[in-house]
Structure formats: structure tokens, C-alpha cells
Design an enzyme around this catalytic site. Structure first.
Site, short mmCIF file in Angstrom:
data_model
loop_
_atom_site.label_atom_id
_atom_site.label_comp_id
_atom_site.label_asym_id
_atom_site.label_seq_id
_atom_site.Cartn_x
_atom_site.Cartn_y
_atom_site.Cartn_z
N ASP A 191 -4.63 -7.17 0.74
CA ASP A 191 -3.48 -6.59 0.04
C ASP A 191 -2.93 -7.55 -1.02
O ASP A 191 -2.51 -7.15 -2.09
CB ASP A 191 -2.38 -6.26 1.06
CG ASP A 191 -2.79 -5.08 1.93
OD1 ASP A 191 -3.71 -4.34 1.51
OD2 ASP A 191 -2.23 -4.92 3.03
N CYS A 192 -2.94 -8.85 -0.68
CA CYS A 192 -2.39 -9.82 -1.63
C CYS A 192 -3.44 -10.33 -2.63
O CYS A 192 -3.08 -10.85 -3.68
CB CYS A 192 -1.74 -10.98 -0.89
SG CYS A 192 -2.74 -11.63 0.46
#
Lengths: 148, 384
Positions: B137-138
Site C-alpha cells: 500500500d505504501c
């Protein structure tokens, strides 16, 4: 080296033997039948049973030509060896490792300056230094005219 | 009168320090004696230029959004270790491309490896960076590929876990066929003896009991400034030693680091050992402060004071047999021929004396010029 025949015809050739020929004693034949003396500078059989041999050959020119014709008949591929080896002086680090492998002292370590001295006049272009130089400062220069 | 490093640094800054290289120091002590040499000489510089396999580059290649958590990284197809933070990686000097034929056609040529990437970067050449991530996600990016130069890398440190070995084996071959080793090709039946180190110029022969070298010692590394981080891997603090402290076998080692952006390709060379693999030849020089007579004594070590162990690399070394055929001095090796088992054997160096001397002289000039001062080690290398 082959000092006794320096006045004769002298060539360094790379012979490539196809697998079906690599077991035959053809080099022995050229020596006995054509009176060519030889010095083996390098010899190898690859995992695919192909033979590679670098020879310094010496003898009368006519005999040499006949011997080469005989080798070709036997299916041996003949490539004239690179006849000159040169050094990239900027690249050489003067470690000295090549001096172990040079067969005729054309690469030596100067005992005073500790630099590796390359005497190109003595070099027979066997190519050993080009294989072992760790920084690849030694180059074999192929004589294109000879290859044609 | 003993001196302190602070006093020596004050002389360096004033342009008044007396600096000799380690070869010059041998003669100086012979000429003027220990007491006078200890008083007059402030610093002795050492140098070595030799293949040092435990070397590598710790680098960060920066993010190009969308960001990536790179788990697989390569430079010019040489894999780097990516098991660090997102865009950090470590490239080892002996690493090879995944498709290298290795020794399948013996002896292998090992034309390009991690050491060559380091040389190319320091020489200012662009290299191809490839990174792969699995996507989070990051860090959503999966792939990154670009040309990078050393100047463009946000961070690139040479970080070498084992450099500057204090003494090393002299390699001979008692067997009947040519062998290809990390000491170079060794011909059968004692036809060459390959040796390393720079003898009296070698850093750890000049401070054999590590009285001044340790964490925080500022050094010459790869043509720039580096630091000793402490003992390297395989550091042996307590080998058998001669009366003057010189070990009879490979002993002390150093872990070092330095900013690659200050280094030059003259002193960092990728090397290929036929039949063995790739490595990096590293230029390393350490200044030794002459604090007292004891340090003047240690730095006066000559080639004739350095015994090195001759070992067989056909059977003994690969089988872990610790047999030493004999000891020969570095002076004998430098003469070009040693006697082993009744035979005269040509002695062949792997360490460049020319560049080792050049490094010691360069460091001497830096110190004389006032731009390089000495540091006090915060923790000395372990010595037994």
C-alpha cells in the site's frame, strides 16, 4: 623456445579439432612426416569433445604448407594466431601476476622499479597474459591480413 | 619525549610535520637511530593495493514516485542484496551475473562482476539499475529501471568487511596440474609461488599489535578519505608472532568504509581471476602517528623482518590441512625467487608495489599539505 629453427619458417596457429578428429594423433604425423617441429603453447578439450590447440610450428616453408594441407584434409580448422600482443599502459597496475605465465620472459618484473616490463620483441603472442591479467590490460591484436 | 596526536595535528596544520612513508622510515631509523627518529618523525604513511574480496558498496538509489520497496536489485545485471529498507542495497565485489557461465567451460573468464560495477561508477560511467518490488500500500511500484551515475546516487559508501590482511599465505602447487586460485594461476610442481601484501609498506605490519589503529582511524581509501570501523571478519588477534610482533600467519584484518564520491578508479579496480571469479583491487593507506620510540620501532619494520608462510594450494589448502611448508621473508619473495623443497621457485606478486608506494606517498603529501589530520581511535583493534 624453439631456438634451433629460428631461421626456418615459423608460425603460431590455433587448431580446432572437431569431436570426431580430436582423438587422432595428427600433430604427431605432421612432425614425423613433414619434419615440422612444434611447441604446444596451449591445449584443451571442451566438454563437447572439441579440441583446441595453439602450436608454434617451425620447419622449411614447403613442408609447413604441406603439413597445413594435411591438417585441412583431416578436418582440422586452422586459424593463424593473433601475432601481436599489446599492453594498455594506463590500465596495467603492475601487480606482476602475468610474469608467472609468460613462457618466454617477455613480461618481467623490474627488480628496482617494481614495474612490469613488456618486451614485445620477445613475445610470441601465445595469449596467456591476455587470459590471466586481472585488469585485462593485455590485448591480443589479430592480424586481419593473415586471417584472410 | 612522547607526543600526542593533538600535538602532531598542530604540527600538520602549521605545515611543520615530518612525514615519511614506511619504506623511507626503515632507512631513517637505520641512519639516525630509534630515539632521534621518534623525536623527529611525526607520521609514517603506509599503502597497499591488492585484490580484497570482502569489499562492496552500500547504496541508496532514491525513489521515483510511485515509490517502490525493492526486494530484487541489480546494477549492470550484477545482483545486489535488497533485503534492506525500500531503496537501500548492498553490492558485493565478488558477485557475478546470474547468466555467467562460471567454471562450466573451465577455466572460466569471469569478465564482469560487482568489483567492475564499483570501478565503473567511480570512473563516472552510468550503470543500468533494475529493481523489482512486490507492491504494498505504501510502496505500490513493481518495477524500476534506469541509468544511474555515482553523482546521481543519493548515497554510496564503500563498505568493506575485510581489508588489509596482516600477512598472507604464499601459494605454491605441489600437485601435477595447473590450478586456478584466488592467488592467481599456480603452475604444477612448484613452478611459481604467488604472494600478496606490500611488505614494509603494508599498513598492519607497521602497527603489528594495533597500538594506534581502530574504530575512527582516518585513512586513505580508494583515492579518497575513509575510516576504519574496527576489526574485519576473520581478524585473529593472537597469532604466533616474531619478537617484533610480526605474525607468522594471516592475522589482523580491517573493516573500513568511505564515501565513494571522493574516490577514483585508479585505486578501485574490478579484477577477474581466471578460473576463480571477480573481486575488487582496493587502494588502502593508513597513517601511523609516531607517538614514541615504540611506534618508531614498529614502523621501522623492513622486508627482511617479515616472514610469510608458504602453503600448498593443490591439496593442503582446499582440504583444510594447516601445514606450512616453510616461512620465507618478504625480502626473499621480492628478490624474485624462493627455495622450496630444494627447488628454486619464481616468486610472483599479486599486490602492486608501484601503486602501494604511490598510495603511501599520496597520503604523505596530503598530510604535509595540511589537508589530512590524524584521528584518535575510539576503540583499538583487538590484540592478544
Amino acid at each position: 623456445m624453439m631456438a634451433d629453427c629460428l631461421k626456418g619458417y615459423r608460425k603460431i596457429v590455433i587448431l580446432t579439432f572437431p569431436p570426431e578428429v580430436s582423438g587422432n594423433p595428427v600433430v604427431c604425423v605432421i612432425s614425423k612426416k613433414y619434419d615440422i617441429s612444434f611447441s604446444i603453447l596451449q591445449a584443451q578439450i571442451t566438454p563437447r569433445k572439441e579440441g583446441h590447440m595453439t602450436l608454434e610450428l617451425c620447419g622449411p616453408e614447403e613442408n609447413y604448407k604441406q603439413a597445413m594441407a594435411y591438417l585441412q584434409e583431416q578436418g582440422v580448422r586452422i586459424t593463424p594466431a593473433a601475432e601481436t600482443v599489446s599492453r594498455d599502459d594506463d590500465s596495467c597496475v603492475h601487480c606482476g601476476m602475468c610474469t608467472a605465465m609468460c613462457p618466454n620472459d617477455s613480461l618481467t618484473l623490474d627488480p628496482v622499479t617494481r614495474r612490469v616490463v613488456f618486451d614485445s620483441d620477445r613475445c610470441t603472442a601465445c595469449g596467456m597474459c591476455t587470459r590471466v591479467c586481472p585488469v585485462k590490460a593485455m590485448h591480443a591484436d589479430v592480424d586481419m591480413e593473415q586471417l584472410q | 619525549m612522547p607526543k600526542t596526536i593533538q600535538e602532531i595535528n598542530a604540527k600538520i596544520k602549521a605545515g611543520k610535520a615530518v612525514v615519511l612513508d614506511a619504506e623511507e622510515m626503515v632507512q631513517a631509523v637505520k641512519d639516525m637511530g630509534l630515539k632521534a627518529a621518534a623525536e623527529q618523525v611525526d607520521v609514517v604513511t603506509t599503502g597497499t593495493f591488492s585484490p580484497m574480496c570482502s569489499s562492496g558498496m552500500l547504496f541508496n538509489f532514491g525513489q521515483e514516485p510511485p515509490t517502490i520497496k525493492a526486494s530484487s536489485v541489480s546494477l549492470n545485471s550484477i545482483p545486489a542484496y535488497g533485503g534492506l529498507a525500500a531503496v537501500d542495497a548492498y553490492l558485493g565485489a565478488t558477485e557475478l551475473p546470474k547468466d555467467d557461465p562460471l567454471n562450466k567451460v573451465y577455466p572460466g573468464q569471469f569478465k564482469y562482476g560487482g568489483g567492475h560495477v564499483i570501478e565503473d561508477l567511480v570512473a563516472g560511467k552510468a550503470v543500468r539499475l533494475k529493481a523489482k518490488g512486490y507492491g504494498t500500500d505504501c510502496y505500490p511500484r513493481r518495477e524500476l529501471e534506469k541509468q544511474v551515475t555515482l553523482a546521481e546516487l543519493p548515497y554510496a559508501q564503500l563498505l568493506n568487511p575485510r581489508n588489509g590482511y596482516q600477512s598472507y599465505n604464499v601459494a605454491v602447487n605441489l600437485g601435477s596440474k595447473l590450478i586456478y586460485t584466488y592467488m592467481g594461476p599456480i603452475k604444477a610442481k612448484l613452478r611459481n609461488a604467488n604472494y600478496a601484501t606490500s611488505g614494509c609498506l603494508s599498513p598492519l605490519f607497521n602497527d603489528p599489535l594495533f597500538k594506534t589503529i581502530g574504530l575512527g582511524t582516518k585513512i586513505f581509501l580508494g583515492g579518497g578519505v575513509g575510516w576504519v570501523l574496527g576489526a574485519g571478519t576473520q581478524h585473529n588477534p593472537a597469532p604466533k608472532r616474531t619478537e617484533r610482533g610480526i605474525p607468522l600467519s594471516a592475522a589482523g584484518t580491517l573493516m573500513v568504509r568511505g564515501d565513494m564520491k571522493g574516490m577514483t578508479a585508479r585505486y578501485l579496480r574490478g579484477v577477474s581471476f581466471v578460473g576463480y571469479g571477480c573481486s575488487l583491487a582496493v587502494g588502502l593507506g593508513i597513517p601511523i602517528p609516531i607517538l614514541n620510540e615504540e611506534m618508531a620501532y614498529y614502523t621501522s619494520v623492513s622486508d627482511a623482518d617479515i616472514p610469510m608462510p608458504v602453503k600448498d594450494y593443490s591439496q593442503d589448502y582446499p582440504q583444510g590441512v594447516p601445514r606450512v611448508l616453510k616461512h620465507v621473508t618478504y625480502a626473499e619473495l621480492k628478490s624474485g625467487s624462493i627455495e622450496v623443497e630444494g627447488k628454486q621457485v619464481p616468486a610472483v606478486p599479486l599486490t602492486s608495489w608501484v601503486l602501494s608506494k604511490e598510495i603511501a606517498q599520496t597520503l604523505k603529501q596530503w598530510i604535509q599539505g595540511g589537508q589530512f589530520t590524524l584521528t584518535e581511535a575510539q576503540e583499538l583493534l583487538p590484540a592478544g
